[in-house]
Scaffold this active site. Structure first.
Site, PDB file in Angstrom:
ATOM      1  N   LYS A  65      76.212  20.012   0.927  1.00  0.00           N
ATOM      2  CA  LYS A  65      74.871  20.340   0.398  1.00  0.00           C
ATOM      3  C   LYS A  65      73.808  19.490   1.082  1.00  0.00           C
ATOM      4  CE  LYS A  65      74.379  16.283  -1.896  1.00  0.00           C
ATOM      5  NZ  LYS A  65      73.396  15.273  -1.507  1.00  0.00           N
ATOM      6  N   GLY A  90      75.372  11.652   2.677  1.00  0.00           N
ATOM      7  CA  GLY A  90      74.268  12.351   1.992  1.00  0.00           C
ATOM      8  C   GLY A  90      74.513  13.838   1.858  1.00  0.00           C
ATOM      9  N   SER A 130      82.310  14.939  -3.332  1.00  0.00           N
ATOM     10  CA  SER A 130      82.036  15.787  -4.506  1.00  0.00           C
ATOM     11  C   SER A 130      82.401  17.232  -4.193  1.00  0.00           C
ATOM     12  CB  SER A 130      80.565  15.713  -4.889  1.00  0.00           C
ATOM     13  OG  SER A 130      80.178  14.388  -5.087  1.00  0.00           O
ATOM     14  N   ASP A 136      76.843  15.109  -8.387  1.00  0.00           N
ATOM     15  CA  ASP A 136      76.623  16.302  -7.550  1.00  0.00           C
ATOM     16  C   ASP A 136      77.702  17.361  -7.755  1.00  0.00           C
ATOM     17  OD1 ASP A 136      74.401  15.393  -6.216  1.00  0.00           O
ATOM     18  OD2 ASP A 136      75.542  14.524  -4.561  1.00  0.00           O
TER      19      ASP A 136
END
Ligand code: C5P
Length: 282
Positions: free
Chosen positions: A9, A98, A103, A136
Protein backbone atom coordinates in the site's frame (compact mmCIF):
# COMPACT_ATOMS: atom_id res chain seq x y z
CA UNK A 1 -3.33 -25.35 -2.96
CA UNK A 2 -4.39 -21.71 -2.63
CA UNK A 3 -2.29 -18.77 -3.75
CA UNK A 4 -2.80 -15.23 -2.45
CA UNK A 5 -1.14 -12.00 -3.56
CA UNK A 6 -0.19 -9.83 -0.59
CA UNK A 7 -0.41 -6.33 -2.06
CA UNK A 8 1.60 -3.37 -0.81
CA UNK A 9 0.00 0.00 0.00
CA UNK A 10 0.81 3.66 -0.11
CA UNK A 11 -0.85 6.33 2.00
CA UNK A 12 -2.15 9.04 -0.33
CA UNK A 13 -2.76 11.15 2.75
CA UNK A 14 -1.50 10.41 6.25
CA UNK A 15 -2.44 12.89 8.95
CA UNK A 16 -1.67 12.52 12.62
CA UNK A 17 -4.30 14.24 14.76
CA UNK A 18 -2.65 13.72 18.14
CA UNK A 19 -1.28 11.30 20.69
CA UNK A 20 -3.64 8.91 22.47
CA UNK A 21 -3.61 7.65 26.04
CA UNK A 22 -2.80 4.09 24.87
CA UNK A 23 0.49 5.19 23.30
CA UNK A 24 -0.81 5.09 19.74
CA UNK A 25 -1.56 8.16 17.62
CA UNK A 26 -4.94 9.08 16.25
CA UNK A 27 -4.66 9.21 12.46
CA UNK A 28 -6.73 9.84 9.36
CA UNK A 29 -5.37 8.35 6.16
CA UNK A 30 -6.46 7.58 2.62
CA UNK A 31 -4.87 4.26 1.74
CA UNK A 32 -4.41 2.65 -1.64
CA UNK A 33 -3.10 -0.79 -2.65
CA UNK A 34 -0.69 -1.12 -5.58
CA UNK A 35 0.24 -3.97 -7.91
CA UNK A 36 3.47 -4.71 -6.06
CA UNK A 37 2.88 -7.89 -4.08
CA UNK A 38 4.44 -10.81 -2.24
CA UNK A 39 2.97 -14.21 -3.15
CA UNK A 40 2.00 -16.77 -0.53
CA UNK A 41 0.57 -20.24 -0.98
CA UNK A 42 -1.39 -22.38 1.46
CA UNK A 43 -1.61 -26.14 1.52
CA UNK A 44 -3.30 -28.50 3.97
CA UNK A 45 -0.98 -30.08 6.53
CA UNK A 46 -1.01 -31.66 9.98
CA UNK A 47 0.63 -28.77 11.75
CA UNK A 48 0.81 -25.06 11.13
CA UNK A 49 4.25 -24.37 9.64
CA UNK A 50 6.05 -21.80 7.51
CA UNK A 51 8.28 -22.60 4.55
CA UNK A 52 10.43 -20.38 2.40
CA UNK A 53 12.64 -22.05 -0.19
CA UNK A 54 14.43 -18.88 -1.20
CA UNK A 55 17.72 -18.74 0.75
CA UNK A 56 18.17 -15.04 0.01
CA UNK A 57 15.14 -13.98 2.08
CA UNK A 58 16.64 -12.23 5.08
CA UNK A 59 15.02 -12.86 8.46
CA UNK A 60 12.73 -15.55 7.05
CA UNK A 61 12.60 -17.09 10.55
CA UNK A 62 11.21 -13.89 12.05
CA UNK A 63 8.74 -13.57 9.22
CA UNK A 64 7.71 -17.20 9.60
CA UNK A 65 7.00 -16.74 13.30
CA UNK A 66 4.74 -13.77 12.68
CA UNK A 67 2.82 -15.56 9.88
CA UNK A 68 2.36 -18.72 11.97
CA UNK A 69 1.13 -16.56 14.88
CA UNK A 70 -1.39 -15.02 12.48
CA UNK A 71 -2.61 -18.50 11.52
CA UNK A 72 -2.86 -19.46 15.20
CA UNK A 73 -4.99 -16.39 15.86
CA UNK A 74 -7.43 -17.42 13.13
CA UNK A 75 -7.45 -20.99 14.44
CA UNK A 76 -8.23 -19.83 18.00
CA UNK A 77 -10.91 -17.45 16.82
CA UNK A 78 -12.71 -20.13 14.82
CA UNK A 79 -11.93 -23.15 17.04
CA UNK A 80 -10.47 -24.79 13.92
CA UNK A 81 -8.07 -27.70 14.47
CA UNK A 82 -6.58 -27.94 11.00
CA UNK A 83 -2.99 -27.34 10.07
CA UNK A 84 -1.36 -25.83 6.99
CA UNK A 85 1.89 -25.13 5.23
CA UNK A 86 2.20 -21.38 4.70
CA UNK A 87 4.75 -20.92 1.94
CA UNK A 88 6.37 -17.67 0.89
CA UNK A 89 6.57 -18.15 -2.90
CA UNK A 90 7.89 -14.72 -3.81
CA UNK A 91 8.99 -11.71 -1.84
CA UNK A 92 8.76 -8.45 -3.79
CA UNK A 93 7.75 -5.78 -1.24
CA UNK A 94 10.71 -4.04 0.42
CA UNK A 95 10.63 -4.58 4.22
CA UNK A 96 10.13 -1.79 6.79
CA UNK A 97 9.89 0.66 3.93
CA UNK A 98 6.48 2.32 4.41
CA UNK A 99 4.70 -0.05 2.01
CA UNK A 100 3.00 -2.25 4.62
CA UNK A 101 4.99 -5.39 3.75
CA UNK A 102 4.57 -7.47 6.94
CA UNK A 103 0.96 -6.34 7.42
CA UNK A 104 0.19 -7.31 3.81
CA UNK A 105 1.65 -10.79 4.40
CA UNK A 106 -0.38 -11.23 7.62
CA UNK A 107 -3.55 -10.10 5.81
CA UNK A 108 -2.80 -12.66 3.07
CA UNK A 109 -2.45 -15.42 5.70
CA UNK A 110 -5.87 -14.55 7.13
CA UNK A 111 -7.43 -14.64 3.67
CA UNK A 112 -5.60 -17.77 2.53
CA UNK A 113 -6.27 -19.87 5.63
CA UNK A 114 -9.88 -18.65 5.89
CA UNK A 115 -10.39 -20.15 2.44
CA UNK A 116 -8.20 -23.26 2.87
CA UNK A 117 -9.81 -24.22 6.16
CA UNK A 118 -13.28 -23.21 4.99
CA UNK A 119 -13.95 -21.40 8.26
CA UNK A 120 -16.06 -18.82 6.44
CA UNK A 121 -15.21 -15.55 8.17
CA UNK A 122 -16.51 -12.51 6.27
CA UNK A 123 -14.15 -9.74 5.13
CA UNK A 124 -15.49 -7.71 8.02
CA UNK A 125 -14.69 -10.48 10.56
CA UNK A 126 -11.21 -10.86 9.07
CA UNK A 127 -10.67 -7.13 9.20
CA UNK A 128 -11.66 -7.06 12.89
CA UNK A 129 -9.31 -9.93 13.66
CA UNK A 130 -6.57 -8.21 11.66
CA UNK A 131 -6.67 -5.19 13.98
CA UNK A 132 -4.99 -7.39 16.62
CA UNK A 133 -2.02 -7.79 14.29
CA UNK A 134 -1.26 -4.21 13.32
CA UNK A 135 -2.81 -0.88 12.43
CA UNK A 136 -2.53 -1.32 8.62
CA UNK A 137 -3.59 -4.99 8.51
CA UNK A 138 -7.41 -4.42 8.57
CA UNK A 139 -7.13 -2.30 5.42
CA UNK A 140 -4.85 -4.79 3.68
CA UNK A 141 -7.35 -7.63 4.16
CA UNK A 142 -9.54 -5.91 1.57
CA UNK A 143 -7.28 -3.40 -0.18
CA UNK A 144 -8.47 -1.03 -2.88
CA UNK A 145 -9.03 2.61 -1.89
CA UNK A 146 -10.15 3.36 1.66
CA UNK A 147 -10.23 5.86 4.49
CA UNK A 148 -8.62 4.69 7.73
CA UNK A 149 -9.24 6.31 11.11
CA UNK A 150 -8.54 5.63 14.77
CA UNK A 151 -5.04 4.12 14.91
CA UNK A 152 -5.66 3.00 11.31
CA UNK A 153 -7.93 0.05 12.08
CA UNK A 154 -11.29 1.74 11.37
CA UNK A 155 -11.55 1.30 7.63
CA UNK A 156 -14.24 2.62 5.29
CA UNK A 157 -14.04 1.65 1.63
CA UNK A 158 -14.04 4.41 -0.95
CA UNK A 159 -14.88 4.25 -4.66
CA UNK A 160 -11.85 2.85 -6.52
CA UNK A 161 -9.37 5.49 -7.58
CA UNK A 162 -8.79 5.53 -11.35
CA UNK A 163 -5.75 3.33 -12.10
CA UNK A 164 -2.80 5.63 -11.47
CA UNK A 165 0.87 4.95 -12.23
CA UNK A 166 3.46 5.68 -9.58
CA UNK A 167 7.24 5.52 -9.57
CA UNK A 168 8.47 4.01 -6.29
CA UNK A 169 11.97 4.54 -4.99
CA UNK A 170 13.04 2.76 -1.81
CA UNK A 171 16.31 4.38 -0.67
CA UNK A 172 18.91 1.72 0.12
CA UNK A 173 19.25 2.72 3.77
CA UNK A 174 18.96 0.54 6.84
CA UNK A 175 15.68 0.96 8.76
CA UNK A 176 15.71 0.46 12.53
CA UNK A 177 13.85 -2.61 13.85
CA UNK A 178 10.93 -0.65 15.32
CA UNK A 179 10.96 1.93 12.54
CA UNK A 180 7.27 2.92 12.66
CA UNK A 181 7.24 3.34 16.45
CA UNK A 182 10.41 5.43 16.21
CA UNK A 183 8.97 7.68 13.51
CA UNK A 184 5.81 8.32 15.55
CA UNK A 185 7.91 9.08 18.64
CA UNK A 186 10.12 11.51 16.73
CA UNK A 187 7.24 13.34 15.05
CA UNK A 188 7.03 17.01 16.02
CA UNK A 189 3.48 17.91 17.15
CA UNK A 190 3.77 20.87 14.76
CA UNK A 191 3.19 18.25 12.01
CA UNK A 192 -0.19 17.26 13.50
CA UNK A 193 -3.24 18.33 11.47
CA UNK A 194 -7.02 18.13 11.51
CA UNK A 195 -7.84 15.63 8.78
CA UNK A 196 -8.58 18.26 6.13
CA UNK A 197 -6.24 16.71 3.57
CA UNK A 198 -8.16 13.43 3.77
CA UNK A 199 -11.50 15.23 3.44
CA UNK A 200 -10.27 17.05 0.35
CA UNK A 201 -8.99 13.88 -1.28
CA UNK A 202 -12.06 11.81 -0.36
CA UNK A 203 -14.42 14.30 -1.99
CA UNK A 204 -12.15 14.37 -5.05
CA UNK A 205 -12.20 10.55 -5.28
CA UNK A 206 -15.97 10.44 -4.79
CA UNK A 207 -16.31 12.71 -7.81
CA UNK A 208 -14.27 10.20 -9.85
CA UNK A 209 -11.53 12.72 -10.57
CA UNK A 210 -7.88 11.74 -11.20
CA UNK A 211 -5.29 12.02 -8.43
CA UNK A 212 -3.21 15.21 -8.39
CA UNK A 213 0.09 15.74 -6.54
CA UNK A 214 -1.21 18.68 -4.49
CA UNK A 215 -3.84 16.40 -2.91
CA UNK A 216 -1.18 14.07 -1.50
CA UNK A 217 -0.07 14.79 2.07
CA UNK A 218 2.03 13.00 4.67
CA UNK A 219 2.76 14.19 8.23
CA UNK A 220 6.09 12.33 8.26
CA UNK A 221 7.47 14.00 5.14
CA UNK A 222 9.61 16.71 6.77
CA UNK A 223 11.01 14.25 9.32
CA UNK A 224 11.74 11.53 6.76
CA UNK A 225 13.24 13.89 4.18
CA UNK A 226 16.07 14.67 6.63
CA UNK A 227 17.35 11.16 5.79
CA UNK A 228 16.12 10.64 2.24
CA UNK A 229 16.18 14.18 0.80
CA UNK A 230 19.04 13.18 -1.49
CA UNK A 231 16.87 10.47 -3.09
CA UNK A 232 13.95 12.86 -3.48
CA UNK A 233 16.40 15.04 -5.41
CA UNK A 234 17.27 12.11 -7.70
CA UNK A 235 13.56 11.52 -8.44
CA UNK A 236 13.03 15.19 -9.28
CA UNK A 237 16.13 15.25 -11.49
CA UNK A 238 14.80 12.17 -13.31
CA UNK A 239 11.64 14.06 -14.24
CA UNK A 240 9.20 13.56 -11.35
CA UNK A 241 7.00 16.59 -10.69
CA UNK A 242 6.66 16.18 -6.91
CA UNK A 243 7.94 13.60 -4.48
CA UNK A 244 5.86 12.03 -1.70
CA UNK A 245 6.52 9.68 1.19
CA UNK A 246 4.97 6.21 1.54
CA UNK A 247 3.71 5.60 5.09
CA UNK A 248 6.42 6.53 7.59
CA UNK A 249 9.02 5.97 4.86
CA UNK A 250 11.67 5.67 3.69
CA UNK A 251 10.07 4.75 0.31
CA UNK A 252 9.37 7.74 -1.93
CA UNK A 253 6.84 7.90 -4.73
CA UNK A 254 5.81 10.24 -7.51
CA UNK A 255 2.84 10.31 -9.88
CA UNK A 256 4.19 8.99 -13.15
CA UNK A 257 1.59 10.15 -15.67
CA UNK A 258 1.41 7.64 -18.50
CA UNK A 259 3.45 4.46 -19.00
CA UNK A 260 5.97 6.14 -21.31
CA UNK A 261 6.70 9.01 -18.92
CA UNK A 262 6.87 6.64 -15.95
CA UNK A 263 9.28 4.32 -17.73
CA UNK A 264 11.44 7.30 -18.74
CA UNK A 265 11.80 8.31 -15.05
CA UNK A 266 12.69 4.72 -14.09
CA UNK A 267 15.25 4.54 -16.92
CA UNK A 268 16.91 7.84 -15.97
CA UNK A 269 17.20 6.67 -12.35
CA UNK A 270 18.68 3.39 -13.55
CA UNK A 271 21.33 5.28 -15.55
CA UNK A 272 22.39 6.85 -12.25
CA UNK A 273 22.49 3.41 -10.62
CA UNK A 274 19.29 3.92 -8.60
CA UNK A 275 16.69 1.13 -8.76
CA UNK A 276 13.01 2.15 -8.86
CA UNK A 277 9.72 0.56 -9.87
CA UNK A 278 6.78 1.61 -12.00
CA UNK A 279 3.59 0.40 -10.31
CA UNK A 280 -0.16 0.94 -10.73
CA UNK A 281 -2.86 1.45 -8.10
CA UNK A 282 -5.33 -1.45 -7.80
O1 C5P B 1 0.17 -0.95 14.59
P1 C5P B 1 1.60 -1.23 14.32
O2 C5P B 1 2.08 -2.44 15.09
O3 C5P B 1 1.92 -1.28 12.88
O4 C5P B 1 2.39 0.01 14.91
C1 C5P B 1 3.74 -0.02 15.25
C2 C5P B 1 4.02 1.09 16.23
O5 C5P B 1 3.81 2.37 15.63
C3 C5P B 1 3.09 1.10 17.44
O6 C5P B 1 3.57 0.27 18.46
C4 C5P B 1 3.08 2.55 17.85
O7 C5P B 1 4.23 2.87 18.61
C5 C5P B 1 3.21 3.29 16.52
N1 C5P B 1 1.88 3.72 16.01
C6 C5P B 1 1.28 4.83 16.57
N2 C5P B 1 0.05 5.23 16.08
C7 C5P B 1 -0.55 4.57 15.08
C8 C5P B 1 0.06 3.43 14.51
C9 C5P B 1 1.29 3.04 15.01
O8 C5P B 1 1.82 5.46 17.48
N3 C5P B 1 -1.73 5.00 14.63
Amino acid sequence: MITVNARAKVNLTLEVLGKRADGYHEIVSVLQTIDLADRLSFESGDELVFECRDPIVRRADLMGRSLVRTGELLRRQTACRKGAVIRLEALHIPRAAGLGSSSADCAAVLRGLNELWGVGLSDEDLSRLASELGSDTPFLVRGGTALAEGRGEKVSSLPALRPTRLVLLTPPIESPVHKTAQMYRALDPAAYSSGEAAQRLVSHIRQGRPLRPELIHNAFETLAFERVGEFAGHLLAAGAGRVHLAGSGPTLFALAGDEVRGQAIVNRLKERGIPSLLVTTV
